[in-house]
Every structure is written in structure tokens, then in C-alpha cells.
Motif scaffolding. Structure first.
Motif, short mmCIF file in Angstrom:
data_model
loop_
_atom_site.label_atom_id
_atom_site.label_comp_id
_atom_site.label_asym_id
_atom_site.label_seq_id
_atom_site.Cartn_x
_atom_site.Cartn_y
_atom_site.Cartn_z
N ALA A 489 7.42 -5.73 -7.42
CA ALA A 489 7.04 -6.96 -6.54
C ALA A 489 5.55 -7.28 -6.39
CB ALA A 489 7.96 -6.84 -5.37
N GLY A 490 5.09 -8.46 -6.46
CA GLY A 490 3.97 -8.75 -5.82
C GLY A 490 2.75 -8.51 -6.88
N VAL A 491 3.13 -7.92 -8.20
CA VAL A 491 2.23 -7.79 -9.32
C VAL A 491 2.29 -9.21 -10.26
CG1 VAL A 491 1.83 -6.44 -11.29
CG2 VAL A 491 2.46 -5.46 -9.11
N PRO A 636 -3.52 -12.55 -1.76
CA PRO A 636 -5.02 -12.64 -1.49
C PRO A 636 -5.58 -11.14 -1.36
CG PRO A 636 -3.87 -14.12 -0.13
CD PRO A 636 -2.77 -13.44 -0.72
N ASP A 637 -4.67 -10.07 -0.64
CA ASP A 637 -5.35 -8.89 -0.25
C ASP A 637 -4.60 -7.83 -1.44
OD1 ASP A 637 -6.49 -6.44 0.46
OD2 ASP A 637 -5.57 -6.49 2.12
N ALA A 638 -5.56 -7.47 -2.45
CA ALA A 638 -4.76 -6.53 -3.44
C ALA A 638 -4.56 -5.37 -2.91
CB ALA A 638 -6.01 -6.28 -4.67
N ALA A 639 -5.04 -4.84 -1.87
CA ALA A 639 -4.58 -3.59 -1.06
C ALA A 639 -3.13 -3.58 -0.83
CB ALA A 639 -5.58 -3.17 -0.04
N THR A 640 -2.44 -4.44 -1.01
CA THR A 640 -1.02 -4.47 -0.56
C THR A 640 -0.36 -3.99 -1.81
OG1 THR A 640 -0.62 -6.69 -1.67
CG2 THR A 640 -1.17 -6.49 0.75
N ARG A 646 2.59 3.43 -5.49
CA ARG A 646 2.85 4.79 -5.12
C ARG A 646 4.20 4.84 -5.36
NH1 ARG A 646 -0.60 4.47 -0.45
NH2 ARG A 646 0.94 3.69 0.57
N GLU A 647 5.17 3.98 -5.20
CA GLU A 647 6.35 4.05 -5.38
C GLU A 647 6.99 4.01 -6.87
OE1 GLU A 647 10.63 4.13 -4.42
OE2 GLU A 647 8.81 4.67 -3.23
N ARG A 662 -8.03 2.09 -5.21
CA ARG A 662 -8.77 1.25 -4.28
C ARG A 662 -8.63 -0.30 -4.97
NH1 ARG A 662 -12.34 4.85 -5.90
NH2 ARG A 662 -12.64 5.46 -3.70
N THR A 663 -9.13 -1.20 -4.18
CA THR A 663 -9.21 -2.51 -4.66
C THR A 663 -10.58 -2.47 -5.64
OG1 THR A 663 -10.57 -3.32 -2.95
CG2 THR A 663 -8.19 -3.35 -2.68
#
Length: 806
Positions: A489-491, A636-640, A646-647, A662-663
């Protein structure tokens, strides 16, 4: 006398403090970048042994273990040769703990003994512990690792830890000052080379074609570099005859550590030289400033010196007294300079290094820097004090005792002061131009683009070697990692790559373009490269100019393919279409690789690098163990994506360690933007220091000239000259000096810019020479402002008082 003139004393000490402080700080930075010796006894006898064709960034700098063994056992000029290799390990304190990635070094059994390093705790390796492959699982800890992971436990020797799943016994801890033999990295621990096959490194200890070791040597007393080169050269020639398949054209060279570092890291070497030269320029401006002040004081002290001479004092004694006063100024300036140097080095040490690799780039004010500061202080005494001391004691006694202008040389002697001020203006202009050109060059490179994207990307590095994955496990892990990341999700998209641009890893490979004639003695051409997955060019935003990227069907069983950049294509196939062309890997008889795509040339190592040849290979055809996942975020924030990755990893293998997460934007900002900003800030600060010192010198000279010409100005005003005319006359003097200095500075600045451009690694591309007059014009305005105060004072002179005082 210094106490009686506090204004003069403070200005002189402040000027010298700025000059000496800037020079000492720059020496400290150059020291960490280039000059710092290895932390071992008799370091001048420790040299680097590399292949003769070693290139920049350590390309072709490694030696195979069998070759190292033959050099070690067959030479007659070294007390010992040592080998090492810096690699990642999977560390856990016990069998139940999850492993994490650390960076250590495989070293030869004679490593510590030859370098003269005695452990702070325990012992070094025994010779027998590096003879049987995989038998002796022992380790020596680095000091920082011992402190961070084991709380500096003094009883740690004899206990165990696990590396790559293998239990290893701790036998020693190195001293705090010992950082290994690499100028940039500080290994967490040291492991015998004989353990490398057991710890997951494929058994390459008997392969002459696998060159992976950095070799250093300690020369015997009274043996020079030339003798060592001849000795190892003879061994290399013998090995070439015995093993022509692997050792053809494999000549070696012996270099000093300085020569090795200059060739290994050209951007840092050039930056160190530039910073040192700029620091010396500031010191020269400061010395010139104080010399001008002392020359101005010479007239004020003429009567005092005349009285001393008249009552029998020798000229030599007076010169010694003046030198003693100057030495006190220099020492006080040196002490002030040390405080400034501490501030500058603290600023430099604040540069963030975006990597989990233990990079060691800490500038310190150590004993060597303090000795340099002392030497600079003493040298500055002679630089700024020689001419004023001689002039002060060369007097017309009769005129001086009558309080008449003892410095009757007047305008003839003023040329010396004028020369000093114009020199100050010229050097300060050079400093300002260099900082302006650097700023413009770096900003221009950033505006032109890097050839890859930095937004919406999250990166994390993996290495399957530390947990002893087989080749099949390695293949399955990365395939599943890529598939799961892409479906998470989110990728939006994902890819794998052996490195990311601007990282500290410099992978290269030897190639021979089909039909290309190699230079005599060369076996291949070294080219930087990445191993990447399908989808890399889309995810990373690298534009394909022709052909295709990699496909999931590009496997080890299919013909070898590659994507090259436009620079590589133009270099070896000018005026031709490189698509479909082929090249050999590693040597002219190596496997052929077909070019299936041509990518836009980007930046790979440094933002201002010249265009570099570059090749992309599909990782699926080369069995790469260490890869970085690049995940494009839909947010917008790749850190999410940190928790998402990790999962993903936890579901595949909870024991898999990863690093450098890191981003991409954060990595790029820290590695490139902030680093260049700090370089520009430091050079700009040096330029402003030089400008302030030059303006103080100009002010002092014009004020001195006004005081000498007060009678002349009084007469002019008495016979009708108006105050505006006097103001213009004095301002003209300052403007003429500033213009001459600016003219000389423009010439020197032009030469400095040419030198910066020719270095390639500082400013790639064309320099905008309109910057030179753009900097010179404000400088002239500042010179007028510096001359305005004494000029206005001259315009306010009371003609009657001036005539009466004279």
C-alpha cells in the motif's frame, strides 16, 4: 608601547587572529581530507601498494590474495606487507538477538604487528589464526564499537559475539586513536582473512582474478620508494610469466600515503588544496594589514627611536626590541586564531554524512595543528614586521630630534604602503570571486539537474551475505522483496539497485568495447556501473534516450545485456548508433554484452563531476548480493514508506538486517546540497575576512596619508580650496588604490577560475566570467566607503590650526 596604544594593539591582534585562525582551521580541514597520517608508529615508512593502473576513487586499486601472498613472502624491501578489505557484517551479541548490519574489516594475520599497533585490551591476531581457512573464529573490536555495543566492558576479552551467524571469540580491543588504514572509514571490528569463506564470502583466497584487497607495507629502514618499486616490480613480472591468464599487464606501484590519497579521492584532494591556498591568502592579507599599521606607526615613534639612538642604543638592539613587540602581537593573534579555528572546525564537523557506514571526517585542533599555528604566528612576525622594523630605525637623527618629519622620504616611501594596500585589495577580490564562482557553479549544476529524481523516493539497503544466504536464497529474497514492495500500500513503483547516485560506494568494472584497440599494457577500461532491476529507469527517473530498459526475462540463462549512458556511447562509438553494439567484460576475451539501451548522462559521484562513462547491468544476470530497494511513494512524503518496508521485510525474513534507510530527498540534500552550501559558506567567510582586513588597511593608509598632509591640506584651504575639493582629492587616493588592487585582483581571479575549471571536480562546465566585474564593482564601492571617513576628516581641517601646528 603596546599597552599605551590599545586601539592599535586590538586591531593588530584581531587582524592576525583572523588570518592565523582561518589558516589553522583550513589546515585542520585539509588534514582530515588529505594530510592526516595513519595512526601508527613511524607512519612515514608505511606505504600503499596498488596496481600501476590505479584510477580515481580506488578503481583498479585492489590486489588478489594469492598475489598479496607472493608479494608478502617474496619481497626483500619490506618489514611486512598487510592486506585488508572493508565489508558489511551481520552482528548480533548472541544467538537469540536479531542481527544488524555493521561494517568491519578482514585483515591479514600480521596486520597489527606490522603496523606496530598494540591492542588496548587483550591481544592481536596470532600468525596461526590466519593460516587455516575458517578454523579460528576470532575478532578484535574497534574502540568505538566496544564502547557503543559493550559499554566499554574491560572484561570483554574472552567472551563471544556472532558475525554472519558464526560465533566468534573476542581476543582484543584496539586503542581509541587507531582507525585502521583507510583515511575515511573506521571499522567496527577486525576479522582474520582466513575466516572470510566461513563468514559467507565466497572462497576467493586462491583466485588470482578476484582483486579485493587493499595492501599496505612498512618499508625496512633506509629503504626508499624506488627500491621497493623495483623489488615488487620484479615479483610482478615473475607472476605475469607464471600466470599469464590472470596476471597479464598486472604491474604494481609503491606510493606514499599522500600520493595514494590524491589519486584515490581527487575531489577531496583538490578541495584540500583550495582551502589551504585560500587560508594562506587570508593570512597574507592580515600580515599586510598589520605591516601597514606598523609602517604608519613608524613616523609616530620616530622621535622615540631617535632619542634611543642618540644616547647610544644600537640599531640591532632596536630592531630586536621591535621584533619582540611584533612577536608578542603574533602570539596574541595566534591565541585568538586558535579560538576562531575551533569555531570553524566545529562548523565543519557539523556536516551530516548520510550513511550508516562509519565514515570518519572529523577535523580536530590537535598537536600538529597547534604546531602549525605556532609556526604561522612566528612566520607572520617576519612577514609583517621586517620592513617596519628596518624603516623605524633608519632615521635622520637631527630632523627626528627637532620633531620635524623624520620620514622625509615622504611620497617615495609611501609607495611601499600603497603596494601593501593594493595587494590586500587584490587578494580579497580573489577570495570573493572564488566564493562567488563556487556558489554560482554549484547552483548552476543543481539547476541543470542531476539526471535522476529525488522526490517521492524511499531507499533502504540490504545485503544477504552477512546472513549466509545461498545463491538461490539470494535470488528468491530479492525477487520476493521487489514483488511485495511493488504490491504494498502506498507504493507506486519500486526497483532494486546496487548503489544510489552520490553515495560513497564506487562500483566499477573492466570492459573492452568490441573492435576497440586498448592502449599498450592495458587489459581493460574501467567504467563506473550499477546493477539494477527491471523498472529502475522509470522509478529513478533516468531518461532512456534509445532502446529499452531491463526486463524480467533478462536472466542468467539469457544473453548478457546492458544499458550505457550517452557519454559512454559517444566516447566509444562517435558518430555511430551504439544501440546493438557489444563490449567484452573484464578483458578482451571475456563474455560479450549487448547494448540494449542508451540512458541520459547524469551525475553519479559528485554534483560538479565531469561527464563520466557509465554502464547499467541487470542484477539478475550477475548474482549481486548487496542491493538497495527504491520505492516510489504515492504520498508527498516518502518517509511514510518506512513502516511499509519494515513490514515487507519482516514477512520475508525477520532476521534480515537493513541499513541506510531514508528518503532519497534527505540523502541528496545532506550529501549534495548541504555539503556544497558549507563549502560556499566557508569560502565566502574567508572572502569577507579578507575584505574586512583590506578595508581596515585602506582606512589606515588614507588616515595616515591625511595626517602627513595636514599642512598641505591647510595651505590648500587657506588659498581657496573648498571642502568638497579636499574630500574628492582624498577619495581619489582611495579609489586609485582600490582600482589598481581590483585590476590586479581581476587578473589573479581569472587565473584562479581557470585553475578551478581545469580541476574538473570543483567546477564542471563553463565559468561565467561576468562574475568577476560583478564582484569587483561592489568592492570599489566599499573601498570608497573605507576612504570616506578619513577624507571627511581631512575636509574638516582648520587651516589656521594646521599651519600653526606645523
Amino acid at each position: 608601547m603596546l599597552r599605551k596604544n590599545p586601539g592599535f594593539t586590538l586591531v593588530a591582534i584581531g587582524s592576525l587572529g583572523i588570518g592565523i585562525g582561518a589558516t589553522s582551521a583550513n589546515f585542520s580541514i585539509a588534514d582530515v581530507l588529505l594530510l592526516r597520517p595513519l595512526p601508527v608508529p613511524e607512519t612515514s615508512r608505511v606505504v600503499a601498494v596498488t596496481p600501476a593502473k590505479m584510477g580515481a576513487f580506488g578503481t583498479d586499486a585492489a590486489i588478489s590474495y594469492p598475489d598479496y601472498r607472493d608479494f608478502r613472502d617474496g619481497n626483500r624491501t619490506f618489514q611486512g606487507l598487510v592486506a585488508s578489505s572493508f565489508l558489511a557484517f551481520g552482528f548480533s551479541p548472541n544467538a537469540s538477538a536479531v542481527a544488524k548490519t555493521i561494517y568491519g574489516a578482514y585483515v591479514s594475520g600480521n596486520f597489527f604487528r606490522t603496523l606496530g599497533m598494540h591492542p588496548a585490551l587483550g591481544r592481536a591476531f596470532l600468525e596461526s589464526e590466519d593460516q587455516a581457512v575458517g578454523r579460528d573464529a576470532v575478532v578484535v573490536l574497534g574502540h568505538d564499537f566496544w564502547v557503543s555495543e559493550f559499554n566499554a566492558n574491560p572484561s570483554i576479552v574472552g567472551s563471544s559475539l556472532r558475525l554472519n551467524g558464526v560465533e566468534c571469540r573476542i581476543v582484543g580491543v584496539v586503542p581509541e586513536r587507531f582507525s585502521g588504514v583507510d583515511p575515511l572509514v573506521k571499522p567496527a571490528l577486525f576479522v582474520p582473512l582466513a575466516m572470510s569463506p566461513r563468514l559467507g564470502q565466497e572462497n576467493i583466497l586462491e583466485r588470482r582474478d578476484m582483486r579485493w584487497l587493499s595492501v599496505k607495507g612498512r618499508l625496512k629502514p633506509s629503504i626508499g620508494i624506488a627500491q621497493a618499486n623495483a623489488d615488487l616490480g620484479a615479483i610482478a613480472a615473475r607472476l605475469e610469466r607464471l600466470y599469464p591468464q590472470t596476471n597479464r599487464n598486472q604491474k604494481v606501484q609503491v606510493q606514499t600515503q599522500l600520493q595514494y590519497r590524491v589519486k584515490y579521492l581527487p575531489p577531496q584532494a583538490i578541495m584540500a588544496v583550495m582551502m589551504t591556498v585560500l587560508g594562506i591568502c587570508v593570512l597574507l592579507v592580515a600580515c599586510a594589514n598589520v605591516a601597514g599599521l606598523l609602517l604608519s606607526r613608524a613616523r609616530a615613534r620616530s622621535r622615540e627611536m631617535a632619542v634611543r639612538l642618540a644616547i647610544g642604543a644600537g640599531r640591532g638592539a632596536l630592531i630586536r626590541q621591535l621584533f619582540l613587540e611584533n612577536l608578542l602581537l603574533a602570539v596574541a593573534g595566534g591565541l585568538a586564531g586558535i579560538l576562531l579555528a575551533y569555531s570553524i572546525t566545529d562548523f565543519f564537523n557539523g556536516i551530516p554524512i548520510p550513511t550508516d557506514v562509519p565514515v570518519s571526517l572529523k577535523a580536530v585542533i590537535d598537536q600538529r595543528v597547534l604546531l602549525f599555528t605556532l609556526a604561522a604566528s612566528i612566520l607572520s612576525t617576519f612577514v609583517f614586521g621586517l620592513a617596519p622594523a628596518f624603516q623605524t630605525t633608519r632615521l635622520d637623527l637631527v630632523s627626528a630630534l627637532k620633531s620635524i618629519d623624520a620620514d622625509s622620504g615622504g611620497r617615495r616611501r609611501l609607495w611601499g604602503r600603497n603596494l601593501i594596500v593594493t595587494g590586500q585589495v587584490a587578494l580579497s577580490l580573489v577570495l570573493l570571486v572564488v566564493s562567488a564562482v563556487s556558489w554560482h557553479g554549484f547552483r548552476d549544476q543543481l539547476k541543470q539537474g542531476t539526471g535522476f529524481r529525488t522526490d517521492h523516493l524511499y531507499i533502504a539497503g540490504f545485503n544477504t551475505r552477512p546472513i549466509n544466504y545461498s545463491a538461490e536464497q539470494n535470488r528468491r529474497f530479492y525477487k520476493e522483496l521487489l514483488d511485495r514492495t511493488r504490491s504494498a500500500a502506498g507504493v507506486r513503483s519500486a526497483a532494486l539497485a546496487s548503489d544510489v547516485p552520490m553515495a560513497f560506494n564506487f562500483s566499477n568494472i573492466g570492459v573492452v568495447p568490441e573492435g576497440y584497440t586498448l592502449p599498450p599494457g592495458e587489459q581493460s577500461l574501467n567504467v563506473f556501473n550499477y546493477y539494477v532491476s527491471d523498472g529502475y529507469f522509470q522509478t529513478m527517473g533516468v531518461r532512456l534516450l534509445k532502446g529499452r530498459g531491463f526486463l524480467d526475462t533478462d536472466q542468467s540463462s539469457t544473453p548478457l545485456v546492458a544499458v550505457v549512458n550517452a557519454q559512454f556511447a559517444q566516447h566509444y562509438w562517435p558518430q555511430q548508433d551504439a544501440l546493438g553494439k557489444r563490449f567484452h567484460l573484464r578483458e578482451a576475451t571475456g563474455p560479450l554484452v549487448e547494448i540494449t539501451g542508451i540512458a541520459e548522462t547524469g551525475k553519479y559521484v559528485w554534483i560538479s563531476e565531469p561527464p563520466l562513462d557509465f554502464i547499467y547491468f541487470p542484477y539478475t544476470q550477475h548474482g549481486t548480493r548487496a542491493l538497495t530497494v527504491l520505492a516510489e511513494s504515492s504520498a508527498p512524503d516518502a518517509a511514510t514508506l518506512a513502516s511499509v518496508l519494515r513490514e515487507v521485510v519482516r514477512k520475508i525474513d525477520p532476521a534480515m538486517p537493513y541499513s541506510n534507510a531514508r528518503t532519497m530527498q534527505d540523502f541528496f540534500t545532506q550529501r549534495t546540497v548541504k555539503t556544497t552550501d558549507i563549502i560556499v559558506d566557508v569560502t565566502t567567510s574567508l572572502g569577507l575576512m579578507g575584505l574586512v582586513l583590506a578595508m581596515v588597511g585602506l582606512y589606515a593608509l588614507v588616515a595616515y596619508s591625511v595626517s602627513r598632509r595636514s599642512r598641505e591640506i591647510g595651505i590648500r584651504m587657506a588659498i581657496g580650496a573648498d571642502r568638497q575639493g579636499v574630500l574628492r582629492m582624498v577619495l581619489k587616493q582611495g579609489l586609485v588604490l582600490g582600482s589598481i588592487g581590483a585590476g590586479a585582483g581581476l587578473i589573479l581571479s581569472f587565473l584562479a577560475c581557470r585553475a578551478m575549471a581545469s580541476s574538473l571536480w570543483i567546477l564542471a562546465g563553463h565559468i561565467n566570467y561576468t562574475i568577476l566585474p560583478a564582484v569587483a564593482a561592489p568592492l570599489l564601492v566599499v573601498t570608497l566607503l573605507a576612504a570616506y571617513v578619513p577624507a571627511r576628516r581631512a575636509s574638516l581641517i582648520d587651516p589656521m590650526r594646521a599651519l600653526r601646528d606645523e
